[in-house]
Design a protein around this motif. Structure first.
Motif, PDB file in Angstrom:
ATOM      1  N   TYR A  45       0.694  -1.577   0.223  1.00 18.84           N
ATOM      2  CA  TYR A  45      -0.020   0.270  -0.033  1.00 18.84           C
ATOM      3  C   TYR A  45       0.727   1.666   0.385  1.00 18.84           C
ATOM      4  O   TYR A  45       0.470   2.417  -1.115  1.00 18.84           O
ATOM      5  N   THR A 127       0.348  -6.755  15.325  1.00 18.31           N
ATOM      6  CA  THR A 127      -0.794  -6.680  14.554  1.00 18.31           C
ATOM      7  C   THR A 127      -2.331  -7.660  16.105  1.00 18.31           C
ATOM      8  O   THR A 127      -3.086  -7.298  16.291  1.00 18.31           O
ATOM      9  N   GLY A 148     -10.410 -15.301   8.412  1.00 19.53           N
ATOM     10  CA  GLY A 148      -8.741 -15.487   7.361  1.00 19.53           C
ATOM     11  C   GLY A 148      -7.248 -15.811   8.470  1.00 19.53           C
ATOM     12  O   GLY A 148      -6.787 -15.129   8.836  1.00 19.53           O
ATOM     13  N   SER A 150      -5.143 -18.027   7.660  1.00 21.31           N
ATOM     14  CA  SER A 150      -4.360 -18.981   6.998  1.00 21.31           C
ATOM     15  C   SER A 150      -3.026 -18.051   6.545  1.00 21.31           C
ATOM     16  O   SER A 150      -2.106 -18.258   6.255  1.00 21.31           O
ATOM     17  N   GLY A 151      -3.244 -16.578   7.262  1.00 28.16           N
ATOM     18  CA  GLY A 151      -1.883 -15.238   6.567  1.00 28.16           C
ATOM     19  C   GLY A 151      -1.043 -15.489   7.926  1.00 28.16           C
ATOM     20  O   GLY A 151      -1.665 -15.684   8.877  1.00 28.16           O
ATOM     21  N   GLY A 152      -0.321 -14.178   7.542  1.00 25.68           N
ATOM     22  CA  GLY A 152       0.327 -13.730   8.877  1.00 25.68           C
ATOM     23  C   GLY A 152      -0.177 -13.963  10.564  1.00 25.68           C
ATOM     24  O   GLY A 152       0.409 -14.099  11.220  1.00 25.68           O
ATOM     25  N   VAL A 153      -1.030 -12.677   9.654  1.00 27.30           N
ATOM     26  CA  VAL A 153      -1.584 -12.367  11.054  1.00 27.30           C
ATOM     27  C   VAL A 153      -2.667 -13.010  11.899  1.00 27.30           C
ATOM     28  O   VAL A 153      -2.364 -13.833  12.832  1.00 27.30           O
ATOM     29  N   GLY A 173      -9.090 -19.955   2.418  1.00 30.42           N
ATOM     30  CA  GLY A 173      -9.727 -20.837   1.093  1.00 30.42           C
ATOM     31  C   GLY A 173      -9.122 -21.675   0.268  1.00 30.42           C
ATOM     32  O   GLY A 173      -9.688 -22.165  -0.416  1.00 30.42           O
ATOM     33  N   HIS A 192     -14.087 -20.568   3.810  1.00 31.86           N
ATOM     34  CA  HIS A 192     -14.635 -18.836   4.025  1.00 31.86           C
ATOM     35  C   HIS A 192     -14.935 -18.951   2.480  1.00 31.86           C
ATOM     36  O   HIS A 192     -15.580 -17.395   2.036  1.00 31.86           O
ATOM     37  N   ASN A 221     -17.090  -9.183   4.406  1.00 29.44           N
ATOM     38  CA  ASN A 221     -17.894  -9.601   5.739  1.00 29.44           C
ATOM     39  C   ASN A 221     -18.403  -8.828   6.595  1.00 29.44           C
ATOM     40  O   ASN A 221     -19.171  -9.707   6.998  1.00 29.44           O
ATOM     41  N   ILE A 238      -8.731  -5.785  10.864  1.00 28.68           N
ATOM     42  CA  ILE A 238      -8.001  -6.004  11.318  1.00 28.68           C
ATOM     43  C   ILE A 238      -7.552  -5.151   9.329  1.00 28.68           C
ATOM     44  O   ILE A 238      -6.266  -4.661   9.388  1.00 28.68           O
ATOM     45  N   VAL A 261      -8.652  -1.643  14.262  1.00 28.33           N
ATOM     46  CA  VAL A 261      -7.455  -1.790  14.900  1.00 28.33           C
ATOM     47  C   VAL A 261      -6.061  -1.219  13.811  1.00 28.33           C
ATOM     48  O   VAL A 261      -6.084  -1.729  12.500  1.00 28.33           O
ATOM     49  N   LEU A 263      -2.045  -1.110  14.361  1.00 27.73           N
ATOM     50  CA  LEU A 263      -0.413  -1.755  14.997  1.00 27.73           C
ATOM     51  C   LEU A 263      -0.121  -0.070  15.125  1.00 27.73           C
ATOM     52  O   LEU A 263       1.015   0.503  15.959  1.00 27.73           O
ATOM     53  N   GLY A 311      -3.742 -16.915  -0.915  1.00 28.50           N
ATOM     54  CA  GLY A 311      -3.535 -19.116  -1.234  1.00 28.50           C
ATOM     55  C   GLY A 311      -2.374 -18.874  -0.529  1.00 28.50           C
ATOM     56  O   GLY A 311      -2.089 -20.276  -0.481  1.00 28.50           O
ATOM     57  N   HIS A 312      -1.373 -18.603  -0.122  1.00 26.47           N
ATOM     58  CA  HIS A 312       0.287 -18.397   0.188  1.00 26.47           C
ATOM     59  C   HIS A 312      -0.567 -18.091   1.295  1.00 26.47           C
ATOM     60  O   HIS A 312      -1.539 -17.760   2.665  1.00 26.47           O
TER      61      HIS A 312
HETATM   62  P1  NAP Z   1      -2.095 -12.435   4.257  1.00 29.95           P
HETATM   63  O1  NAP Z   1      -0.935 -13.056   5.202  1.00 29.95           O
HETATM   64  O2  NAP Z   1      -2.137 -12.287   2.824  1.00 29.95           O
HETATM   65  O3  NAP Z   1      -3.115 -13.464   4.886  1.00 29.95           O
HETATM   66  C1  NAP Z   1      -4.480 -12.496   4.175  1.00 29.95           C
HETATM   67  C2  NAP Z   1      -5.657 -13.640   4.488  1.00 29.95           C
HETATM   68  O4  NAP Z   1      -7.122 -13.671   4.270  1.00 29.95           O
HETATM   69  C3  NAP Z   1      -5.922 -15.128   4.436  1.00 29.95           C
HETATM   70  O5  NAP Z   1      -6.116 -16.032   5.685  1.00 29.95           O
HETATM   71  C4  NAP Z   1      -6.614 -15.047   3.343  1.00 29.95           C
HETATM   72  O6  NAP Z   1      -6.747 -16.915   3.843  1.00 29.95           O
HETATM   73  C5  NAP Z   1      -7.441 -14.367   4.195  1.00 29.95           C
HETATM   74  N1  NAP Z   1      -8.938 -14.071   3.233  1.00 29.95           N
HETATM   75  C6  NAP Z   1      -9.339 -14.127   1.801  1.00 29.95           C
HETATM   76  N2  NAP Z   1     -10.043 -14.012   1.218  1.00 29.95           N
HETATM   77  C7  NAP Z   1     -10.666 -14.188   2.388  1.00 29.95           C
HETATM   78  C8  NAP Z   1     -12.851 -13.807   2.734  1.00 29.95           C
HETATM   79  N3  NAP Z   1     -13.049 -14.242   1.681  1.00 29.95           N
HETATM   80  N4  NAP Z   1     -12.105 -13.570   4.058  1.00 29.95           N
HETATM   81  C9  NAP Z   1     -11.898 -14.378   4.775  1.00 29.95           C
HETATM   82  N5  NAP Z   1     -10.777 -13.958   5.238  1.00 29.95           N
HETATM   83  C10 NAP Z   1      -9.396 -14.131   3.411  1.00 29.95           C
HETATM   84  O7  NAP Z   1      -1.816 -10.898   5.075  1.00 29.95           O
HETATM   85  P2  NAP Z   1      -2.262 -10.785   6.650  1.00 29.95           P
HETATM   86  O8  NAP Z   1      -0.167 -10.836   6.837  1.00 29.95           O
HETATM   87  O9  NAP Z   1      -2.758 -11.716   7.561  1.00 29.95           O
HETATM   88  O10 NAP Z   1      -2.477  -9.325   6.670  1.00 29.95           O
HETATM   89  C11 NAP Z   1      -4.003  -9.904   6.727  1.00 29.95           C
HETATM   90  C12 NAP Z   1      -4.766  -7.966   6.685  1.00 29.95           C
HETATM   91  O11 NAP Z   1      -4.746  -7.869   7.609  1.00 29.95           O
HETATM   92  C13 NAP Z   1      -4.366  -7.347   5.734  1.00 29.95           C
HETATM   93  O12 NAP Z   1      -5.448  -6.861   5.026  1.00 29.95           O
HETATM   94  C14 NAP Z   1      -3.985  -6.451   5.763  1.00 29.95           C
HETATM   95  O13 NAP Z   1      -3.671  -5.462   5.281  1.00 29.95           O
HETATM   96  C15 NAP Z   1      -4.010  -6.470   7.013  1.00 29.95           C
HETATM   97  N6  NAP Z   1      -3.827  -5.936   8.289  1.00 29.95           N
HETATM   98  C16 NAP Z   1      -3.447  -4.312   9.031  1.00 29.95           C
HETATM   99  C17 NAP Z   1      -3.120  -4.493  10.276  1.00 29.95           C
HETATM  100  C18 NAP Z   1      -3.399  -3.003  11.068  1.00 29.95           C
HETATM  101  O14 NAP Z   1      -1.855  -2.736  11.337  1.00 29.95           O
HETATM  102  N7  NAP Z   1      -4.189  -3.093  11.274  1.00 29.95           N
HETATM  103  C19 NAP Z   1      -2.322  -5.483  10.814  1.00 29.95           C
HETATM  104  C20 NAP Z   1      -1.086  -6.340   9.261  1.00 29.95           C
HETATM  105  C21 NAP Z   1      -1.699  -6.506   8.576  1.00 29.95           C
HETATM  106  P3  NAP Z   1      -6.835 -17.700   1.995  1.00 29.95           P
HETATM  107  O15 NAP Z   1      -5.975 -16.908   1.145  1.00 29.95           O
HETATM  108  O16 NAP Z   1      -6.805 -19.205   2.528  1.00 29.95           O
HETATM  109  O17 NAP Z   1      -8.152 -17.281   1.368  1.00 29.95           O
END
Ligand code: NAP
Length: 320
Positions: A45, A127, A148, A150-153, A173, A192, A221, A238, A261, A263, A311-312
């Motif tokens: 971003y 976070t 969600g 399966s990702g980093g958070v 997913g 999801h 959602n 988040i 939220v 961070l 998908g990662h």
């Molecule tokens: P990430 O590793 O790319 O993970 C994204 C997650 O979203 C995966 O688990 C993915 O699942 C899931 N997802 C995809 N489609 C979805 C749906 N329809 N409903 C629910 N989940 C779905 O990203 P991340 O680092 O975990 O970050 C997640 C989000 O939080 C991002 O948008 C990021 O910008 C945000 N974030 C915000 C903060 C803050 O301070 N607010 C801090 C860190 C991150 P599948 O791939 O298995 O479908």
């Protein structure tokens, strides 16, 4: 030393590997030799200047890395050359062979965590902690939907919630994502992308709904989350990538709270508490960052494409 530099906002191709001057720590600073660098969605971003939040050009991206302390400034106490550390925020940018930090931005990396895992700690785990405990006030005995997971958070949230004694429902997913979410401590996992998965959340909680939802994609959602939420439930937003129309009566009907939220807005005192807990969680093995892929630093643009695709499973990490 080599660093990724951004001289204009734009797509992943604006990330260029360049030779830059070696760094020297100021009196309160720590110089870290990076062995791994964490890639977060927010890095993309900022690179594309979404919402005019891009840093002043030119800059080196990234806030997360792990490595070994190379040198410290004369006022730094408690950190010394040779220490293994993970980095949470930097002065000079993390996508580089070396990173300059204030002392408050470096944290001990226990020997049982790899450098790649260390680079996966800061933004995701801090976070998840801030959302679950400071914002949503998740308590042991309660239930949480990590929407969600399966990702980093999400993986961080699953491990933190399980360690605290919550009942954890995660979503992913892909089959691989769902397997990982269970392996990382969720009691239940759902898809999801399946048609009626949120009705399953209600069934799994004996018709009550969950006390807390950690929402990674609110623009998709948020409206339907209320159907899976318990009375007096809390939704911590988040992640969000667009607009959504919701009926506020759904929140009124349950005395529910929607909590933003960021961070970035955690207070200095909250950050001290967060990293104290994360270092101990790494040390005792309850926190185990999952790495999806390691790429050379020169492939930062490929990493930025990958982090924005579904998908990662776990983190994408760059290796200088
Ligand atoms: P990430 O590793 O790319 O993970 C994204 C997650 O979203 C995966 O688990 C993915 O699942 C899931 N997802 C995809 N489609 C979805 C749906 N329809 N409903 C629910 N989940 C779905 O990203 P991340 O680092 O975990 O970050 C997640 C989000 O939080 C991002 O948008 C990021 O910008 C945000 N974030 C915000 C903060 C803050 O301070 N607010 C801090 C860190 C991150 P599948 O791939 O298995 O479908």
């Amino acid at each position: 030393m080599k660093a990724i530099r951004v001289s204009e906002y734009g797509g992943p191709s604006v990330l260029k590997l360049e030779e830059v001057s070696a760094l020297k720590p100021g009196p309160t600073q720590v110089l870290v030799r990076n062995h791994a660098v964490g890639v977060n969605p927010v890095d993309t971003y900022l690179r594309s200047n979404t919402d005019n939040r891009g840093p002043k050009l030119p800059y080196t991206p990234g806030s997360d890395s792990a490595g070994v302390v190379e040198a410290v400034g004369e006022s730094v106490k408690g950190v010394k050359a040779g220490d293994r550390v993970y980095v949470g925020g930097t002065v000079s940018g993390a996508y580089a062979e070396q990173t300059l930090c204030e002392q408050t931005q470096v944290h001990a990396l226990p020997g049982n965590a790899s450098f790649a895992q260390g680079a996966a700690v800061n933004v995701p785990y801090a976070t998840a902690f801030h959302a679950l405990f400071h914002r949503a006030h998740g308590e042991s005995g309660e239930s949480v939907l990590v929407h969600g997971a399966s990702g980093g958070v999400g993986i961080a949230a699953v491990q933190l919630a399980r360690a605290r004694g919550l009942t954890v429902i995660g979503t992913a997913g892909t089959d691989k994502g769902r397997r990982t979410v269970l392996e990382q401590g969720a009691h239940y996992v759902l898809d999801h992308n399946a048609p009626s998965y949120l009705a399953e959340v209600v069934k799994l909680t004996n018709g009550q709904g969950v006390d807390v939802i950690l929402e990674m994609l609110a623009n998709v959602n948020l409206q339907k989350d209320f159907g899976a939420l318990a009375m007096r439930g809390r939704i911590a937003v988040i992640g969000n990538r667009g607009n959504i129309e919701i009926n506020p009566r759904l929140a009124m009907n349950k005395n529910a709270a929607i909590l933003g939220v960021a961070l970035f807005h955690a207070s200095p005192a909250q950050l001290v508490g967060i990293h104290g807990a994360l270092v101990e969680g790494l040390r005792n093995g309850s926190l185990r960052p999952v790495i999806h892929e390691e790429l050379p630093l020169a492939q930062a643009s490929k990493a930025h494409e990958a982090v924005m695709q579904n998908g990662h499973v776990g983190k994408i990490v760059l290796v200088p």
